[in-house]
Design a protein around this motif. Sequence first.
Motif, PDB file in Angstrom:
ATOM      1  N   ALA A 146      15.126  72.986 -55.746  1.00  0.00           N
ATOM      2  CA  ALA A 146      16.889  73.495 -56.443  1.00  0.00           C
ATOM      3  C   ALA A 146      17.515  74.006 -55.173  1.00  0.00           C
ATOM      4  CB  ALA A 146      16.341  74.058 -57.447  1.00  0.00           C
ATOM      5  N   TRP A 147      17.175  74.379 -54.442  1.00  0.00           N
ATOM      6  CA  TRP A 147      18.675  75.264 -53.489  1.00  0.00           C
ATOM      7  C   TRP A 147      18.221  74.303 -52.214  1.00  0.00           C
ATOM      8  CZ3 TRP A 147      21.676  78.876 -52.852  1.00  0.00           C
ATOM      9  CH2 TRP A 147      22.445  79.079 -51.995  1.00  0.00           C
ATOM     10  N   SER A 148      17.494  73.959 -51.637  1.00  0.00           N
ATOM     11  CA  SER A 148      17.636  72.584 -50.296  1.00  0.00           C
ATOM     12  C   SER A 148      17.486  71.433 -50.431  1.00  0.00           C
ATOM     13  CB  SER A 148      16.971  73.671 -49.541  1.00  0.00           C
ATOM     14  OG  SER A 148      15.127  73.626 -49.308  1.00  0.00           O
ATOM     15  N   THR A 149      16.899  70.685 -50.695  1.00  0.00           N
ATOM     16  CA  THR A 149      16.543  69.070 -51.118  1.00  0.00           C
ATOM     17  C   THR A 149      16.520  68.321 -52.433  1.00  0.00           C
ATOM     18  OG1 THR A 149      13.417  69.106 -51.833  1.00  0.00           O
ATOM     19  CG2 THR A 149      14.722  70.008 -49.690  1.00  0.00           C
ATOM     20  N   ALA A 150      16.624  69.166 -53.702  1.00  0.00           N
ATOM     21  CA  ALA A 150      17.310  68.210 -54.543  1.00  0.00           C
ATOM     22  C   ALA A 150      18.265  67.683 -54.678  1.00  0.00           C
ATOM     23  CB  ALA A 150      17.565  69.093 -56.403  1.00  0.00           C
ATOM     24  N   CYS A 151      18.800  66.507 -55.031  1.00  0.00           N
ATOM     25  CA  CYS A 151      19.430  65.336 -55.078  1.00  0.00           C
ATOM     26  C   CYS A 151      20.378  65.497 -56.458  1.00  0.00           C
ATOM     27  CB  CYS A 151      18.998  63.615 -55.108  1.00  0.00           C
ATOM     28  SG  CYS A 151      18.102  63.355 -53.679  1.00  0.00           S
ATOM     29  N   THR A 152      21.733  65.865 -55.542  1.00  0.00           N
ATOM     30  CA  THR A 152      23.627  65.844 -56.457  1.00  0.00           C
ATOM     31  C   THR A 152      23.594  64.318 -56.256  1.00  0.00           C
ATOM     32  OG1 THR A 152      24.405  67.055 -54.449  1.00  0.00           O
ATOM     33  CG2 THR A 152      23.087  68.283 -55.974  1.00  0.00           C
ATOM     34  N   GLY A 153      23.069  63.243 -56.734  1.00  0.00           N
ATOM     35  CA  GLY A 153      24.082  61.933 -56.004  1.00  0.00           C
ATOM     36  C   GLY A 153      23.515  61.302 -55.239  1.00  0.00           C
ATOM     37  N   LEU A 154      24.138  60.747 -54.265  1.00  0.00           N
ATOM     38  CA  LEU A 154      23.515  60.664 -52.916  1.00  0.00           C
ATOM     39  C   LEU A 154      22.772  61.190 -52.384  1.00  0.00           C
ATOM     40  CD1 LEU A 154      26.474  57.525 -52.687  1.00  0.00           C
ATOM     41  CD2 LEU A 154      23.727  57.266 -53.891  1.00  0.00           C
TER      42      LEU A 154
END
Length: 309
Positions: A85-93
Amino acid sequence: MTALTQVPALASTGRAFPAAARGPKPRHLTAGRVGLYAFLLIAALFFLLPFYIMVVTSLKTMDEIRVSSIFAWPADLTLDAWRAAWSTACTGLACNGIQAGFLNSVKILVPSVLISIAVGSVTGYALSLWRPKGANLLFAVLLLGAFIPYQVFIYPLVRMFSAVGLYGSLPGIVLIHTTFGLPVMTLLFRNYYGSLPSELFKAARVDGAGFWQIFFRVLLPMSAPILVVAAILQVTGIWNDFILGLVFAGRDNLPMTVQLNNIVNSTQGERLYNVNMAATILTALVPLVVYFVSGRWFVRGIAAGSVKG
């Protein structure tokens, strides 16, 4: 000495009250007290149960989430969802996690809180003690602005900010939060300064102190409780804001709440409930920490600022 003055006099000298003045001691357990405790317990469970589910879900793997109860404690604790959640989750592209939104929220929060509190305190001080011409009308306009839903102003503000080149910029979103926070900040500080003894203000004026000297040397040192209240209100309001950040911040300054929405509502691949819960808790940590650290000051400030309106 009258009867009304005897009670504080006895209390100040430490002498015991006469037996005739003592009423029956309250019972330790009454029906009303039981009902109150039951209500508080139910209310606490109502709010803590969802938080418990979020925490335990964030500590599970997806395989365990599929086969276990949502109330079950994780069989094998893991922080992988928090790291994702902090470093690798995708927030769009982009798949940089929620950390970019955290930094953007801090850059929006700090100047917005400082400027709105500074301007609101000075405005409330002027309206409560100096009473310039048209002060009541100005205060009424500010209150009117506080009770109008800010969604009404979004389209005109977008057009205005686009015309002056502030739309989609960091100064633009800071100005938006500062403007919308001013009515409440002015109301808080006006009520607080109005509740202080007017003799302090008059004595300072007799000694030759001016507008700014009275504010910085007399009133501001006594303003700690209301400053904490103002900070808590602004921090929670600005940090938890979604719509204003989405509309006015621009792609490079999207706050944490917008990034959280992009993570939770992503339609690509598997829906990772543990990552979603971890990202939600991370987003809520800052206002929670601020409130719990300064909660007692919040209550004191609200009580102190509610004496005069």
